[in-house]
Scaffold this active site. Structure first.
Site, PDB file in Angstrom:
ATOM      1  CB  VAL A  91      17.256  14.758 -20.613  1.00 26.07           C
ATOM      2  CG1 VAL A  91      18.556  14.606 -19.833  1.00 26.07           C
ATOM      3  CG2 VAL A  91      15.990  14.747 -19.503  1.00 26.07           C
ATOM      4  CB  CYS A  92      20.954  18.605 -23.294  1.00 25.68           C
ATOM      5  SG  CYS A  92      19.815  19.893 -23.935  1.00 25.68           S
TER       6      CYS A  92
END
Length: 444
Positions: A91-92
Site C-alpha cells: 500500500v503506497c
C-alpha cells in the site's frame, strides 16, 4: 502495560465503538499487534460496497513509527486494485513511508489506525486512474478512454473478487453455487498469516458475519452495478492494460457480467437457506437447553412483558415455540406515513448468537428507503448492546420512524427508494405516495 499496547488497545476500542458503517477492525485477544481491518468501498466509485481487507502489523515502536500495512484482497496476488494498492499487497501512502509525500504528509505519533484507514479509503475514488503520479491531470483522448476502461474493470473485479469470491468462500460454495467438500474451499489469498492463526491453524475471519449481513443490505446495489456494466461492455471483452500497469502488478481478465449476476443470485439463495437452517438448528439447541437457547427464551419473555407494560401496540411471538425465530408485529406510528400499517417482521437467530447477529426480514412488503426489496432492514444496534434483542428491535423501529435522517449513502439498501427520498421535491412526493400505498396494502 506496554505504552504501545495501551495505545493500540484504545484505538481498537474507539474504532469498534464508532458507528462508521464502512470501517471495521479486529484482532485476536492474544495479539493486538496483528490487526485485520475491513474497508467497505465508497458509494459512487467503482469500489462501491466491495469488501477490502488489510493486515496491520504494529511494532513495539508504535506510535513513533507507523505500522506495516498489507492489502489482503488481491486475488492471491493477481489483482492490483488501485495505482497505490499493488497486487503483492503493498500500500503506497506517504504516512506509511511507502511513498514520497509533501512536507507535512509524513507519519506522526498524532496519527493512528483510523487515519491510515481513512487515507486508504480516500484512494478508492470515483476516478482512481488519477491516483497514479503523472496522470493526475491527464486530458489526452487516450487517457479519457483509459479512465473509463479502468473504472469499468475495477467495478467488475470489485464484484467478482471482493464480494462474490469472498461470500462464496464464507458460504462454502463454488462458482456454480454447489457446496464444496469440507476443508477444500479455495483460499482467496496466500499470505503468511501465522501470526494471527491459533494453535489449531483455524483462519481468523472476524468479518464473516458482517460481510454476510452487508451483502443482504447491498444486494440490490450489486445488481445495479451489473446492469450498468452490461450496458458499457460486452461479455468476453478483455480488460485494457493501463500505462502504469506492469508484469505481475496488473489487473488482467475478461468481462463477464452475466456470470457475475448468476453468482450473486446463487449467494443470495445460499444466505437465505443458511438463515432458514437456523430454525432447525435452534430446535435442537432448545431441546439440549443450550446457553443460547435459554438466553433467547428469557429475552423473549422480557420483551413480551416490556411491550405489555408500554403504550406501544407492537407484539412478538415465537414461531412454533422456537426461541430462535421471533415474529414481531409492528403497527405504523400514528400521524406519520406509516400510520395504519400492520407489518409482520421475522427475526432469525443463529445458535451462535451473538457472534452471528440476527437476520431480520419484513415479511410484509414495505416501500421504504431503509428496507431492501427482499425486506432486509438497514439498521445499526448500539455496539455495546449487540447481544440485547430488544436493542435490535428498537433500532429497526427507529430506522423506520426517523423523521429527519442524515444523508448517508452507506445506508443505500433500496436504490430506487433512496434516490426518490433524497431527490427533488417531486421525487419526494412520489416516494411518499409509494410508501403510503405499501402501508395501505399491508392491511388489505
Amino acid at each position: 502495560m506496554d505504552q504501545s499496547i495501551f495505545r493500540i488497545t484504545k484505538e481498537l476500542s474507539d474504532l469498534q465503538r464508532n458507528s462508521d458503517l464502512s470501517l471495521a477492525v479486529a484482532c485476536r485477544d492474544i495479539d493486538v499487534r496483528n490487526v485485520k481491518a475491513l474497508i467497505i468501498g465508497p458509494h459512487d466509485t467503482p469500489y462501491e460496497f466491495g469488501f477490502f481487507e488489510f493486515l496491520f502489523k504494529i511494532g513495539k515502536d508504535y506510535p513513533r513509527k507507523s505500522p506495516t500495512v498489507t492489502a489482503i484482497t488481491t486475488n492471491g496476488g493477481r489483482c492490483r486494485f488501485n495505482p497505490n494498492i499493488y497486487a503483492n499487497g503493498k500500500v503506497c501512502l506517504s504516512i506509511l513511508g511507502t511513498w514520497r509525500g509533501e512536507r507535512g504528509e509524513e507519519w506522526s505519533a498524532a496519527q493512528g489506525l483510523e487515519s491510515i484507514l481513512l487515507s486508504i479509503q480516500s484512494l478508492m475514488s470515483p476516478n482512481p486512474y488519477e491516483n497514479e503520479p503523472g496522470f493526475e491531470d491527464a486530458n489526452e483522448p487516450s487517457d479519457k478512454r483509459n479512465q473509463k476502461n479502468y473504472i469499468q474493470k475495477i467495478r467488475h473485479e470489485t464484484l467478482r473478487i471482493s464480494v462474490i469470491q469472498r461470500l462464496e468462500e464464507y458460504l462454502g460454495i463454488g462458482p456454480d453455487g454447489q457446496a464444496l467438500p469440507q476443508n477444500n474451499s479455495k483460499e482467496e489469498y496466500d499470505l503468511d498469516m501465522d501470526a494471527i492463526e491459533d494453535d489449531r491453524n483455524v483462519p481468523f475471519e472476524p468479518f464473516k458475519d458482517l460481510c454476510k449481513r452487508r451483502f443482504l443490505w447491498y444486494f440490490d446495489s450489486y445488481l445495479e452495478a451489473v446492469k450498468k456494466g452490461k450496458q458499457e461492455v460486452q461479455d468476453g471483452e478483455p480488460f485494457a492494460r493501463m500505462p502504469f500497469e506492469g508484469p505481475s502488478n496488473t489487473m488482467e481478465g475478461k468481462f463477464n457480467y452475466t456470470e457475475l449476476e448468476r453468482r450473486l443470485h446463487s449467494i443470495k439463495r445460499a444466505l437465505d437457506a443458511e438463515t432458514e437452517s437456523w430454525a432447525a438448528e435452534g430446535l435442537v439447541a432448545k431441546a439440549k437447553e443450550t446457553t443460547v437457547a435459554v438466553n433467547l427464551q428469557r429475552q423473549y419473555e422480557q420483551v413480551v412483558e416490556s411491550f405489555r407494560q408500554s403504550d406501544l401496540p407492537h407484539s412478538v411471538e415465537l414461531l412454533d415455540g422456537n426461541p430462535f425465530v421471533w415474529i414481531l408485529t409492528y403497527f405504523g406510528k400514528p400521524m406519520t406515513n406509516l400510520d395504519g400499517g400492520l407489518f409482520k417482521i421475522r427475526i432469525s437467530f443463529s445458535p451462535r448468537f451473538p457472534e452471528e447477529q440476527p437476520r431480520i426480514r419484513f415479511e410484509t412488503r414495505l416501500f421504504h428507503h431503509r428496507i431492501a426489496s427482499d425486506g432486509t432492514p438497514c439498521y445499526v444496534p448500539p455496539t455495546n448492546r449487540r447481544e440485547d434483542v430488544k436493542a435490535h428491535i428498537e433500532a429497526v423501529i427507529d430506522s423506520l420512524e426517523e423523521e429527519n435522517p442524515p444523508y448517508d449513502p452507506r445506508t443505500i439498501v433500496r436504490p430506487e427508494a433512496f434516490k426518490l427520498y433524497w431527490g427533488s421535491e417531486e421525487d419526494r412526493k412520489m416516494y411518499n405516495r409509494r410508501l403510503r400505498r405499501s402501508v395501505q396494502q399491508s392491511v388489505e
